[in-house]
Enzyme design. Structure first.
Site, PDB file in Angstrom:
ATOM      1  N   ASP A 238       0.862  -1.174   0.000  1.00 33.17           N
ATOM      2  CA  ASP A 238       0.000   0.000   0.000  1.00 33.17           C
ATOM      3  C   ASP A 238       0.909   1.238   0.000  1.00 33.17           C
ATOM      4  O   ASP A 238       2.108   1.139   0.259  1.00 33.17           O
ATOM      5  CB  ASP A 238      -0.899  -0.036   1.236  1.00 33.17           C
ATOM      6  CG  ASP A 238      -1.862   1.127   1.285  1.00 33.17           C
ATOM      7  OD1 ASP A 238      -2.436   1.478   0.232  1.00 33.17           O
ATOM      8  OD2 ASP A 238      -2.043   1.713   2.370  1.00 33.17           O
TER       9      ASP A 238
ATOM     10  N   ASP B 119      -0.267   5.222   0.835  1.00 34.71           N
ATOM     11  CA  ASP B 119      -0.523   6.241   1.855  1.00 34.71           C
ATOM     12  C   ASP B 119      -0.586   5.612   3.238  1.00 34.71           C
ATOM     13  O   ASP B 119      -1.345   4.670   3.479  1.00 34.71           O
ATOM     14  CB  ASP B 119      -1.830   6.964   1.541  1.00 34.71           C
ATOM     15  CG  ASP B 119      -1.967   8.274   2.300  1.00 34.71           C
ATOM     16  OD1 ASP B 119      -0.990   8.714   2.922  1.00 34.71           O
ATOM     17  OD2 ASP B 119      -3.056   8.868   2.263  1.00 34.71           O
TER      18      ASP B 119
ATOM     19  N   ASP C 259      -1.572  -0.398   5.966  1.00 29.77           N
ATOM     20  CA  ASP C 259      -1.850   0.219   7.267  1.00 29.77           C
ATOM     21  C   ASP C 259      -3.328   0.183   7.629  1.00 29.77           C
ATOM     22  O   ASP C 259      -3.692   0.531   8.749  1.00 29.77           O
ATOM     23  CB  ASP C 259      -1.364   1.675   7.292  1.00 29.77           C
ATOM     24  CG  ASP C 259      -2.233   2.594   6.441  1.00 29.77           C
ATOM     25  OD1 ASP C 259      -2.532   2.221   5.286  1.00 29.77           O
ATOM     26  OD2 ASP C 259      -2.623   3.677   6.920  1.00 29.77           O
TER      27      ASP C 259
END
Length: 297
Positions: A18, A20, A224
């Site tokens: 991922d 961001d 995240d």
């Protein structure tokens, strides 16, 4: 390294990363992220950057990462627009017209698989109507408006395949959360009663497509967010590593539904070249949690 821990480079053939909250936050790289990715690459653990943001083509994503000191090329980026285009390719004839709603990333992805992106006509339906597209792909774009959604609804109601790059309800902005692609998709669903095929996280399609492109058999998903990254890993049948540099904290992990539980947890990406203890290796005996010689009540 204890018997229960694993060295990531020995167990996985690639990283589905991922962006961001993992690689960067806002305009800045997460501290140590570039160095960790370089070390992982040197250890035989290459990264593919996987994003639900369909508005930017892979080249633009790679260029952004390069400004942060991260070694990336368009070939190391997989977007939900690319996965949506792959779905469309499997549903329509070669060269068919597909209504592309969203940023340039959607149109470029369709062209890359030999399909013809059709932008929203400026006239109203039935007024010099252009040839009907075989499918409609809706992805995020800051300039998506009512006319785009109206034509998409008209064509989907007429039988065009309905494909969504992702269903994210919000799109992060420096000042807070703004409406995301899920809002556009929901509006068209409400207008037509047709449910879309969704390509992006947490569905499995994007992860499977990214792994297949690179002939990876056992990738590790790194993210995240529990509701997109880790849920996507679970849906894909892949292991998931959650890092605590983004939106997820310890309290979220303790409350996580079984469908959003990671295989491993780390504070940041520095662990990529090291070893980790899978959560499954933690056991319970005599009312005590035990792992690697440690125990707790």
């Amino acid at each position: 390294m204890t018997e229960a821990t694993i060295r990531l480079a020995d167990c996985y053939d690639g990283l589905l990363m991922d962006l961001d909250g993992v690689v960067y936050i806002g305009n800045d790289a997460v501290p140590g992220a570039a160095e960790a990715l370089d070390t992982a690459q040197a250890c035989g653990l290459p990264a593919c950057f996987v994003t639900n943001n369909a508005s930017r083509p892979p080249g633009a994503v790679a260029a952004h990462l390069q400004t942060l000191g991260i070694a990336a090329t368009p070939s190391t980026v997989s977007t939900s627009a690319g996965a949506a285009a792959a779905i469309a390719q499997g549903l329509v004839e070669a060269g068919a017209s597909v209504h592309a709603v969203g940023g340039e990333g959607v149109a470029e992805a369709l062209r890359a698989v030999g399909l013809t992106p059709l932008r929203t006509p400026q006239q109203h339906p039935r007024a010099n109507e252009p040839p009907r597209p075989s499918a409609v792909v809706i992805g995020f774009g800051a300039d998506v408006g009512w006319r785009d959604l109206a034509w998409a609804s008209y064509w989907i109601s007429g039988g065009a395949h309905f494909i969504a790059t992702n269903f994210d309800r919000t799109f992060p902005q420096p000042w807070g959360a703004a409406p995301g692609n899920g809002v556009f998709v929901s509006a068209v669903h409400e207008a037509t009663g047709v449910r879309p095929t969704v390509a992006g996280k947490p569905e499995a399609t994007l992860f499977h497509w990214a792994a297949q492109q690179r002939q990876w058999r056992r990738p590790l998903v790194v993210g995240d967010r529990l509701d997109t990254d880790i849920a996507g890993a679970v849906n894909s049948g892949y292991d998931g590593l959650v890092v605590l540099t983004g939106v997820t904290d310890i309290h979220d992990l303790l409350r996580a539904d079984v469908r959003m539980r990671p295989t491993m947890i780390a504070s940041d990406l520095a662990v990529l070249a090291g070893s980790l203890l899978p959560i499954a290796a933690v056991g319970v005996s005599d009312d005590r949690w035990q792992a690697s010689g440690w125990s707790a009540t």
